[in-house]
Design a protein around this motif. Sequence first.
Motif, PDB file in Angstrom:
ATOM      1  N   ARG A 178      39.333  29.862  49.551  1.00 38.48           N
ATOM      2  CA  ARG A 178      39.552  31.296  49.330  1.00 38.48           C
ATOM      3  C   ARG A 178      38.310  31.939  48.725  1.00 38.48           C
ATOM      4  NH1 ARG A 178      43.978  32.691  44.970  1.00 38.48           N
ATOM      5  NH2 ARG A 178      42.260  32.042  43.613  1.00 38.48           N
ATOM      6  N   ASP A 179      38.027  33.146  49.179  1.00 34.98           N
ATOM      7  CA  ASP A 179      36.949  33.957  48.607  1.00 34.98           C
ATOM      8  C   ASP A 179      37.564  35.297  48.205  1.00 34.98           C
ATOM      9  OD1 ASP A 179      34.624  35.108  47.811  1.00 34.98           O
ATOM     10  OD2 ASP A 179      33.569  34.896  49.716  1.00 34.98           O
ATOM     11  N   HIS A 180      37.680  35.518  46.886  1.00 32.70           N
ATOM     12  CA  HIS A 180      38.328  36.720  46.359  1.00 32.70           C
ATOM     13  C   HIS A 180      37.276  37.604  45.696  1.00 32.70           C
ATOM     14  CE1 HIS A 180      40.929  39.253  43.826  1.00 32.70           C
ATOM     15  NE2 HIS A 180      41.924  38.912  44.633  1.00 32.70           N
ATOM     16  N   PRO A 181      37.334  38.926  45.901  1.00 29.68           N
ATOM     17  CA  PRO A 181      36.297  39.806  45.344  1.00 29.68           C
ATOM     18  C   PRO A 181      36.226  39.781  43.818  1.00 29.68           C
ATOM     19  CG  PRO A 181      38.131  41.079  46.251  1.00 29.68           C
ATOM     20  CD  PRO A 181      38.317  39.673  46.700  1.00 29.68           C
ATOM     21  N   SER A 182      37.330  39.471  43.147  1.00 30.22           N
ATOM     22  CA  SER A 182      37.327  39.435  41.676  1.00 30.22           C
ATOM     23  C   SER A 182      37.295  38.017  41.128  1.00 30.22           C
ATOM     24  CB  SER A 182      38.566  40.160  41.130  1.00 30.22           C
ATOM     25  OG  SER A 182      38.583  41.509  41.540  1.00 30.22           O
ATOM     26  N   TRP A 183      38.000  37.100  41.760  1.00 29.67           N
ATOM     27  CA  TRP A 183      38.131  35.740  41.235  1.00 29.67           C
ATOM     28  C   TRP A 183      37.064  34.793  41.769  1.00 29.67           C
ATOM     29  CZ3 TRP A 183      43.857  35.952  43.080  1.00 29.67           C
ATOM     30  CH2 TRP A 183      44.549  36.887  42.297  1.00 29.67           C
ATOM     31  N   GLY A 184      36.347  35.224  42.787  1.00 32.60           N
ATOM     32  CA  GLY A 184      35.311  34.381  43.357  1.00 32.60           C
ATOM     33  C   GLY A 184      35.870  33.348  44.326  1.00 32.60           C
ATOM     34  N   ARG A 185      35.110  32.291  44.522  1.00 33.56           N
ATOM     35  CA  ARG A 185      35.478  31.269  45.494  1.00 33.56           C
ATOM     36  C   ARG A 185      36.276  30.144  44.837  1.00 33.56           C
ATOM     37  NH1 ARG A 185      29.447  30.991  48.240  1.00 33.56           N
ATOM     38  NH2 ARG A 185      29.582  32.982  49.354  1.00 33.56           N
ATOM     39  N   SER A 186      37.199  29.606  45.602  1.00 36.03           N
ATOM     40  CA  SER A 186      38.003  28.500  45.083  1.00 36.03           C
ATOM     41  C   SER A 186      38.552  27.680  46.240  1.00 36.03           C
ATOM     42  CB  SER A 186      39.149  29.020  44.205  1.00 36.03           C
ATOM     43  OG  SER A 186      39.923  29.972  44.913  1.00 36.03           O
ATOM     44  N   SER A 187      38.913  26.448  45.925  1.00 35.91           N
ATOM     45  CA  SER A 187      39.556  25.568  46.903  1.00 35.91           C
ATOM     46  C   SER A 187      40.740  24.912  46.222  1.00 35.91           C
ATOM     47  CB  SER A 187      38.570  24.513  47.414  1.00 35.91           C
ATOM     48  OG  SER A 187      38.054  23.741  46.343  1.00 35.91           O
TER      49      SER A 187
END
Length: 239
Positions: A142-151
Amino acid sequence: MLVRPLSIALLAAVVLAAAGCNREQKLAEQEAARAVAAEDAAKQAERAFDAALAEGNYQLARAQGDVLLAQYPATEAAARVEPQLADVAAKAEAMREERRLAGLWLYQGQAAGKGEQRTALIQAKDPIEIGGTRTPVKLVFRDHPSWGRSSYLVMEAGDFDCHGSCKVGVSVDGAAPKRMAAYRPDTDEAIAMFINDDRALWKLAQDAKTLEIEFPVNAGGTRKALFEVAALDPARMPW
């Protein structure tokens, strides 16, 4: 007195012989006509085979070739096509498998805050068993504009035994597993477990055919989820 009957008998024999010859000739002509018609039909099928081959549509070419050989096996066209079929069949199977693998990935984008959240998701090949229930496991980038990247991994039932932190084993194409840090967030919104080094996991997914992730569960012990990641398209999820 005997001349006339003998002449009639001889004439009858000649007529019968001629009729037999005519019948054989007619049968031969019919057989030749059928052979010509078969060659013409086989040539049309061969043209369809060649056209599909030129377009790179190996599945259609394989089907055209199979029909040609089944219906017109003794034709010159069949003799030309048959030596190509093994290679065409192999390419058709590779194309089918490529499409199957590509279809395992789901790419999504949706508005989030002042930007767009983008995700790439794949479900494990087989569900896992937890407490007598079989549940699917998903791997999400996931790439979220506020939370950044995550898996992270998501399950529909059971739970991860990774509150605070834990280690998961990540194996690429059956090789020895690499230990990676993970954690289960303190939330009831989803049964999710985040893998800390999302960049490393993303790179592994791009280079692998399969990723197998072993993780602890609250039912006791660990479970393994195998993901067929070979068709990941980085262009659909630029990181």
